[in-house]
Design a protein around this motif. Structure first.
Motif, PDB file in Angstrom:
ATOM      1  N   TYR A 236       0.779  -1.172   0.044  1.00  0.00           N
ATOM      2  CA  TYR A 236      -0.011   0.204   0.174  1.00  0.00           C
ATOM      3  C   TYR A 236       0.770   1.307   0.168  1.00  0.00           C
ATOM      4  O   TYR A 236       0.528   2.118  -0.704  1.00  0.00           O
ATOM      5  CB  TYR A 236      -1.059   0.114   1.200  1.00  0.00           C
ATOM      6  CG  TYR A 236      -1.483   1.240   1.390  1.00  0.00           C
ATOM      7  CD1 TYR A 236      -2.477   1.680   0.606  1.00  0.00           C
ATOM      8  CD2 TYR A 236      -1.290   2.101   2.552  1.00  0.00           C
ATOM      9  CE1 TYR A 236      -3.204   2.837   0.772  1.00  0.00           C
ATOM     10  CE2 TYR A 236      -1.934   3.172   2.782  1.00  0.00           C
ATOM     11  CZ  TYR A 236      -2.840   3.846   1.756  1.00  0.00           C
ATOM     12  OH  TYR A 236      -3.358   4.751   2.211  1.00  0.00           O
ATOM     13  N   PHE A 297      -6.800   4.940   8.172  1.00  0.00           N
ATOM     14  CA  PHE A 297      -7.443   5.990   7.301  1.00  0.00           C
ATOM     15  C   PHE A 297      -6.708   7.609   7.443  1.00  0.00           C
ATOM     16  O   PHE A 297      -7.172   8.350   6.741  1.00  0.00           O
ATOM     17  CB  PHE A 297      -8.825   6.097   7.516  1.00  0.00           C
ATOM     18  CG  PHE A 297      -9.634   5.023   7.101  1.00  0.00           C
ATOM     19  CD1 PHE A 297     -10.241   4.855   5.769  1.00  0.00           C
ATOM     20  CD2 PHE A 297     -10.205   3.987   8.121  1.00  0.00           C
ATOM     21  CE1 PHE A 297     -11.073   4.022   5.235  1.00  0.00           C
ATOM     22  CE2 PHE A 297     -10.833   3.045   7.583  1.00  0.00           C
ATOM     23  CZ  PHE A 297     -11.166   2.986   6.119  1.00  0.00           C
ATOM     24  N   THR A 299      -3.888  10.173   7.351  1.00  0.00           N
ATOM     25  CA  THR A 299      -2.826  10.859   6.411  1.00  0.00           C
ATOM     26  C   THR A 299      -1.460  11.279   7.108  1.00  0.00           C
ATOM     27  O   THR A 299      -0.437  11.670   6.344  1.00  0.00           O
ATOM     28  CB  THR A 299      -3.437  11.491   5.224  1.00  0.00           C
ATOM     29  OG1 THR A 299      -3.975  12.790   6.055  1.00  0.00           O
ATOM     30  CG2 THR A 299      -4.379  10.927   4.415  1.00  0.00           C
ATOM     31  N   THR A 371      -9.342   1.182   0.141  1.00  0.00           N
ATOM     32  CA  THR A 371     -10.351   1.775   0.837  1.00  0.00           C
ATOM     33  C   THR A 371     -11.380   0.826   1.283  1.00  0.00           C
ATOM     34  O   THR A 371     -11.551   0.615   2.559  1.00  0.00           O
ATOM     35  CB  THR A 371     -11.278   2.916   0.061  1.00  0.00           C
ATOM     36  OG1 THR A 371     -10.239   3.885  -0.254  1.00  0.00           O
ATOM     37  CG2 THR A 371     -12.171   3.569   0.986  1.00  0.00           C
ATOM     38  N   THR A 375     -11.799  -0.692   5.115  1.00  0.00           N
ATOM     39  CA  THR A 375     -13.210  -0.708   5.910  1.00  0.00           C
ATOM     40  C   THR A 375     -13.731  -2.205   6.431  1.00  0.00           C
ATOM     41  O   THR A 375     -14.016  -2.152   7.479  1.00  0.00           O
ATOM     42  CB  THR A 375     -14.183   0.092   4.740  1.00  0.00           C
ATOM     43  OG1 THR A 375     -13.773   1.079   4.193  1.00  0.00           O
ATOM     44  CG2 THR A 375     -15.597  -0.219   5.479  1.00  0.00           C
TER      45      THR A 375
END
Length: 406
Positions: A236, A297, A299, A371, A375
């Motif tokens: 990722y 989630f 940054t 994403t 989740t």
């Protein structure tokens, strides 16, 4: 003295296995290039180990009952040692076969941890060692996350690196065979004389009680997150995160593992203070769900690294509680009962981890991003401890066996 040498082997073998497993995440881009495969196929290098652990978790109980702990653990080490053959393999399918065999060996060694400690040590020492031994995989993962690239270069490629793990394990298997004496670990002199029906009763006792199933449900969400940390997060941050070039977020996996190391030290202290195991597991799950959400989630580097550390730290406090349950809460549990219980635990846990990990890899290929995968991991972290809360027996003071399936 022998029992501490055995403890060293238990720890070292699974540390090396953890490094071999976690190295896949660090070298996944090279695997994709060398064999021209996509993310979901490259992820099989890790997931095939999970599939092998599913089969190996069942085999361990059978092997231990048939040939004894000494020989079954030795077989596990030899299977892990098969990775010494990787430099001679150029076919991706054969590579997966070797990884599968290594996964079988890893399953045997993993399932053997708790029962072997229970045979040699008293409850207090065993509780601390169960927590300590859970860090073996973490130390291996830290080694892989921080040094895999360097070691791969020094040793002449990722194949040689994976092979070196196998060679070290073969050396450790010799120590195991030399110092483990089967006759010294029988906690009950009547264990060997059990009838076939009594053995079946032990199996039923281990796989049908609410404690074991509570352990399974409680653990499954967390282990998916752990696998995600070293299987998918390196990819990722390498290709999908689009963070600034000076970002330190790629160190989140290492911070997570360091948190686990420290949490494994704190966990036994908390347990010795008398905290109720079910309250502790559920309460910490709520905090861990929050830190996992922020970690996945956010940054901001500081938030990512801090929450990654806290997630690992909180998770590791579980070890002293959850892996002491078979020895402390299953009435009349023998070493065989504990082996069966841990076989059932790891069998079901790895099924959940493998299926969910493959779903995450599929979601990345289909959506072109993480994403949906993020989740999904968060949802599992929330749901599994809630269900476990109702599976565990309601009364911790009366130690009785309550079958899940009546």
């Amino acid at each position: 003295m022998n029992k501490w040498i055995i403890e060293f082997v238990l720890y070292a073998v699974y540390m090396i296995f953890g490094a071999a497993w976690a190295t896949t995440g660090s070298i996944m881009p090279q695997i994709m290039t060398d064999f021209n495969v996509d993310v979901s196929h490259a992820a099989l290098m890790s997931n095939v180990i999970l599939w092998a652990k599913i089969a190996g978790s069942v085999c361990t109980a059978v092997l231990t009952a048939k040939i004894g702990a000494r020989k079954s653990y030795l077989l596990g080490c030899l299977l892990i040692g098969c990775s010494a053959l990787i430099p001679f393999v150029d076919n991706f399918t054969m590579l997966l076969v070797i990884r599968f065999l290594g996964g079988l060996g890893g399953a045997i060694c993993l399932v053997s941890l708790v029962p072997t400690v229970a045979r040699f040590f008293d409850k207090k020492t065993a509780s601390s060692l169960n927590s300590f031994n859970c860090t073996s995989n973490i130390v291996g993962t830290i080694i892989a996350l921080t040094l895999a690239g360097y070691l791969s270069t020094v040793l002449g490629g990722w194949k040689n690196l994976l092979a070196s793990y196998g060679v070290i394990t073969l050396v450790l298997s010799f120590l195991w065979f030399l110092f483990f004496k089967e006759e010294t670990v029988m906690s009950d002199s009547n264990e060997e004389a059990l009838t076939a029906q009594q053995k079946r009763d032990e199996i039923k006792l281990a796989i049908s009680n609410r404690y074991v199933w509570g352990m399974i449900i409680q653990y499954v969400g967390a282990i998916v997150m752990m696998v995600f940390m070293f299987t998918f997060l390196p990819l990722y941050y390498a290709k999908y995160a689009h963070l600034p070039s000076d970002s330190y977020a790629h160190l989140s996996g290492t911070f997570n593992q360091v948190g686990i190391m420290l949490g494994a030290i704190v966990g036994p202290m908390c347990k010795q203070k008398g905290y109720y195991y079910k309250s502790w597991l559920f309460g910490t799950s709520a905090v861990m769900a929050l830190t996992t959400f922020v970690m996945l989630f956010a940054t901001n580097d500081i938030l990512i690294l801090s929450c990654s550390f806290l997630t690992g730290f909180i998770f590791a406090t579980w070890f002293a509680f959850i892996f002491s349950i078979p020895k402390e809460l299953i009435k009349g549990a023998t070493s065989n009962t504990i082996t069966y219980a841990m076989s059932a635990f790891w069998f079901c846990t790895f099924i959940g981890a493998t299926i969910n990990s493959q779903i995450i890899g599929w979601s990345v290929d289909k959506t072109g991003g993480f994403t949906m995968g993020f989740t999904y991991v968060f949802a599992l972290m929330v749901i599994s401890p809630i269900i476990a809360l109702f599976i565990f027996p309601k009364d911790n003071k009366q130690i009785v066996i309550e079958p899940v399936f009546k």
